[in-house]
Design a protein around this motif. Structure first.
Motif, PDB file in Angstrom:
ATOM      1  N   VAL A 248      -3.756   0.550  -2.733  1.00 50.35           N
ATOM      2  CA  VAL A 248      -3.507  -0.748  -2.111  1.00 50.35           C
ATOM      3  C   VAL A 248      -3.565  -1.817  -3.189  1.00 50.35           C
TER       4      VAL A 248
ATOM      5  N   GLY B 137       0.808  -1.206   0.000  1.00 51.10           N
ATOM      6  CA  GLY B 137       0.000   0.000   0.000  1.00 51.10           C
ATOM      7  C   GLY B 137       0.840   1.254   0.000  1.00 51.10           C
TER       8      GLY B 137
ATOM      9  N   GLN C 184      -5.963  -4.103  -7.523  1.00 50.71           N
ATOM     10  CA  GLN C 184      -5.454  -2.823  -7.040  1.00 50.71           C
ATOM     11  C   GLN C 184      -6.565  -1.788  -7.017  1.00 50.71           C
TER      12      GLN C 184
ATOM     13  N   THR D 264      -3.875   7.507  -2.312  1.00 48.75           N
ATOM     14  CA  THR D 264      -4.029   6.301  -1.510  1.00 48.75           C
ATOM     15  C   THR D 264      -4.153   5.132  -2.463  1.00 48.75           C
TER      16      THR D 264
END
Length: 735
Positions: free
Chosen positions: A228, A202, A247, A226
């Motif tokens: 991950v 992340g 993702q 952001t």
């Protein structure tokens, strides 16, 4: 690893070894061989020093160590690619002075972007977050057969880290003091059995801005990211390897990357004074961004943007004998919203808002024989389907401007479907240990449909009559078949030195302008033609000492019907030009003494339009400096039995360049510049903990990297400034 032309040998392989000690076919294709890095984008499992093409590779560790978090920041690390910021959060990738103009959202990219072998075809894809990468590969020149899809002048490939069969974790935290940036990277690798492993990674980054907004007191542009990614790998034996990943990424932009930076005739100031801003000045690092109260578009009520999306990837390798079957499946989708102010005025803004959605699916199947044999073959098929929608809103509040005829507002909507099916193949024959030839071909069927909703006038004005008039709904559709090929010859003077020559052709499909002009309600033909490329390249590659190499290449690329867009402030001109780029490149890596390395990659590219020059156009191209490159000096040494010093100095340079294709742009060229970055770290080797000082743009060099004519103010322009000096500290660990 430093930002050299070829990745250094300590770069980790793409995948980890199996617990039983056996390698999978995927690992054999991606790992290093005798200290050399393998190029995976070409699907052949061949050393970068032995492929007949110019390639630059940078490790994921180098990306993290520099604190880079997005694709547009790769200019500072990857030799040979320049990625400039553009309005609306778009970017402008350039290789050898050539790249798609960001002035038309419906262009596919001349420099193709691939993420784990999956083609990412829209400018918005370049806003992808960078995290947990194994490496970045840049292939220069026309790539038509095996990279995944046709590209005109180059391919930029991001390769993410895959799970291995040993438990491990890593992470880093970076804090920058000048802009208040914070970046956190983390990853954990967990083997659940000797054949199944997962990796979770992340990124969180909150990058501060460097231009002070006069309204609201904010430092802009600030970007929050952001992301991950969960990756799973199943490898029960040496013949089967299956990797799957999911993702999610989100990007939020507050502010914009450009401001009024040029006002040669004083018209920009006149407009500001007419709008009531009597204190208007042009100052370095001072933005005039207007956060207009009450303006909202799809829920976004500020100057800036939002982008979020998902990516799914499945890569299956199955070997039977000397043949490997590979299946690469990709799916992605994103939503994107942006609002910009193209006039930068307090009470007379020129607002443009856009909303994009995209859903893309691709499937590639290929068969490859053992590339180490005298005769090897790769054949396959590729399918790509993309559904893209774009809504555009322009609001020209020009009642108090020096050009009051620019008033008016309109809204339009466009939906586009692209479908591609292609067959490709590559053949390599080694006549002897010294001489080999190869060839590749791709046959493609390309279809595109464009549906335009009726354009509506939100507020009548001179501009909505003269440039963007109302029109009823209509559709455009088309299909073409393409055939591209390449030929390469290579001769090994010694096992460590080879010369090569190549000839390749490529195609980028036709399309339709998403926001066409319509003076008096009559739509200007939105069609732009196919872009065809041809590259001739010759070079020499030599490993002349342990850890040292030198490469040199000359190239000539011709683009027929090069797709270009020019932002004139109030409208966009979309053309097909005839262009060529001709020049040379050199890469040098030197292992001077133990622990001390030096490298430099330099490109000379003479780029110009050929034939009849289009009206009001410069002879060259914007963002095409004749000289560009990266030089690096890295030194490592032991301080104690447990502490190790790591130092790195990088200088990224370019000569002067134009910022706009329009002859009306008030600044003909911007001067060249050199940006210097340094990194000084100390690692505690037993624990894997490192603390480093990172300084970017050490000498605080001021430079512009993008510009366009300001709406309603002749002689004025909006510009994007490169980031000023930043100073930060990074702490990282790995076990």
């Amino acid at each position: 690893m430093s930002a050299a032309g070829i990745a250094h040998a300590q770069s980790t392989p793409e995948t980890g070894s199996r617990a039983d000690g056996r390698e999978t076919q995927q690992e054999r294709n991606s790992a290093m061989s005798d200290g050399e890095i393998i190029v995976t984008a070409l699907k052949g499992g061949v050393s970068a020093q032995k492929v007949p093409v110019t390639v630059n590779i940078v490790s994921g560790d180098a990306i993290v160590s520099k604190g880079l978090t997005s694709v547009e920041q790769l200019t500072a690390a990857v030799p040979g690619v320049r990625i400039n910021q553009a309005p609306g959060g778009l970017v402008n990738p350039v290789v050898r002075g050539l790249g798609s103009s960001p002035s038309n959202n419906s262009f596919e990219q001349t420099v193709g972007l691939f993420i784990d072998g999956i083609f990412a075809g829209h400018p918005r894809d370049y806003s992808a977050a960078l995290f947990d990468l194994d490496r970045v590969e840049l292939l220069k020149g026309t790539q038509s057969a095996v990279v995944g899809k046709n590209t005109s002048v180059g391919a930029l490939t991001l390769v993410t880290r895959k799970p291995n069969f040993e438990f491990g974790a890593e992470g880093s935290y970076y804090h920058e003091f000048e802009l208040g940036t914070d970046t956190l990277n983390a990853a954990i690798n967990v083997p659940l059995s000797d054949s199944f492993a997962i990796r979770l990674a992340g990124l969180y980054s909150n990058e501060g801005g460097w231009m002070r907004s006069a309204f609201g007191g904010k430092d802009t542009p600030s970007v929050e990211r952001t992301a991950v990614r969960l990756t799973a790998r199943y490898s029960p034996n040496v013949d089967l390897d299956w990797t799957m990943s999911f993702q999610y990424a989100d990007m939020s932009l507050d502010g914009q990357f450009f401001r009024t930076g040029i006002d040669t005739l004083g018209n920009s100031r006149r407009n500001a004074v007419l709008g009531g801003d009597t204190g208007y000045t042009l100052e370095r690092f001072t933005s005039r961004n207007t956060f207009r109260t009450g303006f909202s578009y799809r829920g976004l009520d500020r100057i800036g943007g939002e982008n979020d999306g998902i990516r799914l990837n499945s890569t299956l390798n199955y070997s039977f004998g000397d043949i490997t079957l590979t299946s690469v499946t990709g799916y992605s989708e994103y939503d994107d919203i942006f609002i910009i102010d193209a006039a930068d005025m307090v009470n007379s803004p020129v607002l443009r808002a856009g909303f994009e959605t995209d859903k893309a699916f691709s499937q590639e199947l290929r068969l490859a024989t053992d590339p180490s044999k005298p005769f090897s073959l790769l054949v396959g098929g590729y399918y790509y389907h993309d559904k893209w929608t774009y809504e555009d809103l322009f609001d020209f509040n020009g009642a108090q401007m020096t050009a009051p005829s620019l008033g008016g507002a309109f809204q339009s909507s466009y939906r586009q479907t692209t479908e591609t099916f292609s067959l490709f193949g590559q053949l390599l024959y080694k006549f002897s240990d010294r001489f080999q030839v190869s060839g590749s071909a791709r046959a493609e069927r390309f279809n595109k449909d464009g549906d335009y909703s009726a354009r509506t006038i939100q507020r009548p004005g001179g501009l909505t009559i003269a440039v963007y008039g109302a029109y009823p709904a209509f559709s455009r559709t088309g299909g073409k078949s393409y055939f591209d090929y390449s030929l390469q010859g290579q001769y090994f003077i010694t096992p460590d030195t080879n010369v090569y020559a190549s000839y390749s052709t490529g195609t980028k499909g036709f399309g339709f302008v998403a926001t066409p002009t319509s003076p008096g309600g009559v739509v200007t033909d939105p069609f732009f033609d196919t872009e065809n490329s041809r590259t001739i390249e010759g070079g020499i590659k030599s490993n002349f000492a342990p850890g040292s190499s030198i490469n040199f290449a000359v190239f000539d690329t011709r683009l027929r019907d090069y797709q270009i867009g020019v932002n004139l402030g109030t409208r966009f001109v979309i053309r097909n030009d005839q262009v060529r780029s001709r020049g040379a490149e050199a890469q040098v890596n030197l292992q001077i003494i133990d622990g001390l390395r030096a490298s430099m990659t330099a490109t000379y590219a003479d780029v110009k339009k050929i034939g009849t020059l289009p009206a009001n156009s410069i002879r060259g191209l914007p963002f095409a400096p004749k000289w560009s490159g990266i030089a690096n000096l890295a030194y490592e040494t032991g301080l104690t039995s447990e502490l190790r010093l790591k130092s790195d100095v990088t200088a990224e340079f370019r000569s002067s360049q134009a910022l706009s294709d329009a002859t009306t742009f008030p600044l003909a060229r911007v001067p060249g510049r050199v940006r210097t970055d340094i990194r000084l770290g100390v690692e505690h080797e037993p624990s894997g903990v490192e603390v480093a000082l990172i300084v970017r743009n050490l000498f605080d060099v001021y430079a512009l990297n993008y510009g366009f004519n300001q709406a309603g103010a002749s002689g004025a322009a909006q510009v994007a400034e490169e980031m000023p000096r930043t100073i930060g500290v990074q702490a990282s660990f790995r076990f």
